[in-house]
Design a protein around this motif. Sequence first.
Motif, short mmCIF file in Angstrom:
data_model
loop_
_atom_site.label_atom_id
_atom_site.label_comp_id
_atom_site.label_asym_id
_atom_site.label_seq_id
_atom_site.Cartn_x
_atom_site.Cartn_y
_atom_site.Cartn_z
N GLN A 102 0.82 -1.22 0.00
CA GLN A 102 0.00 0.00 0.00
C GLN A 102 0.85 1.27 0.00
O GLN A 102 0.40 2.31 -0.49
CB GLN A 102 -0.94 0.00 1.20
N THR A 103 2.07 1.20 0.55
CA THR A 103 2.93 2.38 0.61
C THR A 103 3.96 2.42 -0.51
O THR A 103 4.87 3.25 -0.49
CB THR A 103 3.66 2.46 1.96
N TYR A 136 5.17 7.69 5.55
CA TYR A 136 4.99 9.11 5.25
C TYR A 136 6.27 9.90 5.52
O TYR A 136 6.67 10.75 4.72
CB TYR A 136 3.86 9.70 6.09
N LEU A 137 6.91 9.63 6.66
CA LEU A 137 8.14 10.35 6.99
C LEU A 137 9.21 10.09 5.93
O LEU A 137 9.93 11.00 5.53
CB LEU A 137 8.64 9.92 8.37
N ALA A 138 9.29 8.85 5.45
CA ALA A 138 10.30 8.49 4.46
C ALA A 138 10.03 9.11 3.09
O ALA A 138 10.97 9.52 2.40
CB ALA A 138 10.39 6.97 4.33
N HIS A 146 -0.64 12.73 -0.85
CA HIS A 146 -1.37 12.04 -1.92
C HIS A 146 -1.82 10.67 -1.45
O HIS A 146 -2.98 10.27 -1.66
CB HIS A 146 -0.48 11.92 -3.15
N LEU A 147 -0.93 9.93 -0.79
CA LEU A 147 -1.29 8.61 -0.29
C LEU A 147 -2.30 8.71 0.84
O LEU A 147 -3.24 7.92 0.91
CB LEU A 147 -0.03 7.87 0.19
N ASP A 148 -2.14 9.70 1.70
CA ASP A 148 -3.04 9.87 2.84
C ASP A 148 -4.48 10.12 2.37
O ASP A 148 -5.43 9.65 3.00
CB ASP A 148 -2.56 11.03 3.71
#
Length: 307
Positions: free
Chosen positions: A87-88, A256-258, A266-268
């Motif tokens: 998912q990430t 997210y931090l990476a 965008h992913l959030d």
Amino acid sequence: MDDRSFRPSVQRPHSATFPTMGTLLRVAWAGNNHGIAAALHQKVRHLERLMTRFREDSEVSRLGSQWVEVSSDTAAVLGAAKLYEHQTGGHFSVLVGRQMREWEAIAGGDAAKPRPTRGKIEIDGPRCRILDAPERPVDLGGIAKGYAADQLRDLARSMGATDVLVSLGTSSISVAGAPATIGLASPWHGPDRIGSLTLELGALAVSADPGTRIGAQRRRSHVLNPDTGTPALTDLCGVVVTGADGMACEAFSTAYLAMGLSAAMHLDAQHPELNTVFMTVDGRLLASPDLKLRTVSGLQAWFERQR
């Protein structure tokens, strides 16, 4: 987030504290107190024996290219890790055990440069294996803490506790019953706290690089980029994620931090089940509108003076 600013918003008359998973476990609850502390201690020790990378006889340390039968707990966490890696887009990965050991060796004076690792988790019922990876590739890290926090919360509730609050270190929190006020430490060099938010139900996870000096450039994070095996280059210095599941909060806060602000936002947007606070290296704080977030007085003025 730190211990100085962490505080529950309601009185919980019972509590227990003990070291585990390289940090401190704190559990507070109301209601029944009979045998709960002992049960929580036994449960978290069991999970630690299964999932720590610091013991050669743990289940995760034994994982390799051959099928290994594992507990339902380990299988659940590895299955979630596989899902969240997909998912990430690979920004979250538990297959960084070797890189973590190599970075620790560098800190100890060994100049060897970590190498990238890309393996593959395979799960077949109670059996797991890791393909195309070096020896002892798995580091469950924060995701295991998120799983443990939820498991301990649910265990306490099943034994008659109410208003349960579980904190594993300062980055993995799980709540049931009465809401809790969570103080948020500043990732920036300067203020100790940025404010607080109210967690009504579910979990919260934090990934942050404390002591970041505000500037316009991307910075190296403590979070590794799985593609390179080196610290991620990012324009974020802190991320808070809340949601129903502790493992999801841990995985997405790390990813997210990476990946940095633009890709993370965008992913959030594709995950409405999560609510997020982003903190940037150039001194911005962006939060999901559904979060009950209160900032300390004068924070905005302080941001403006730093720019």
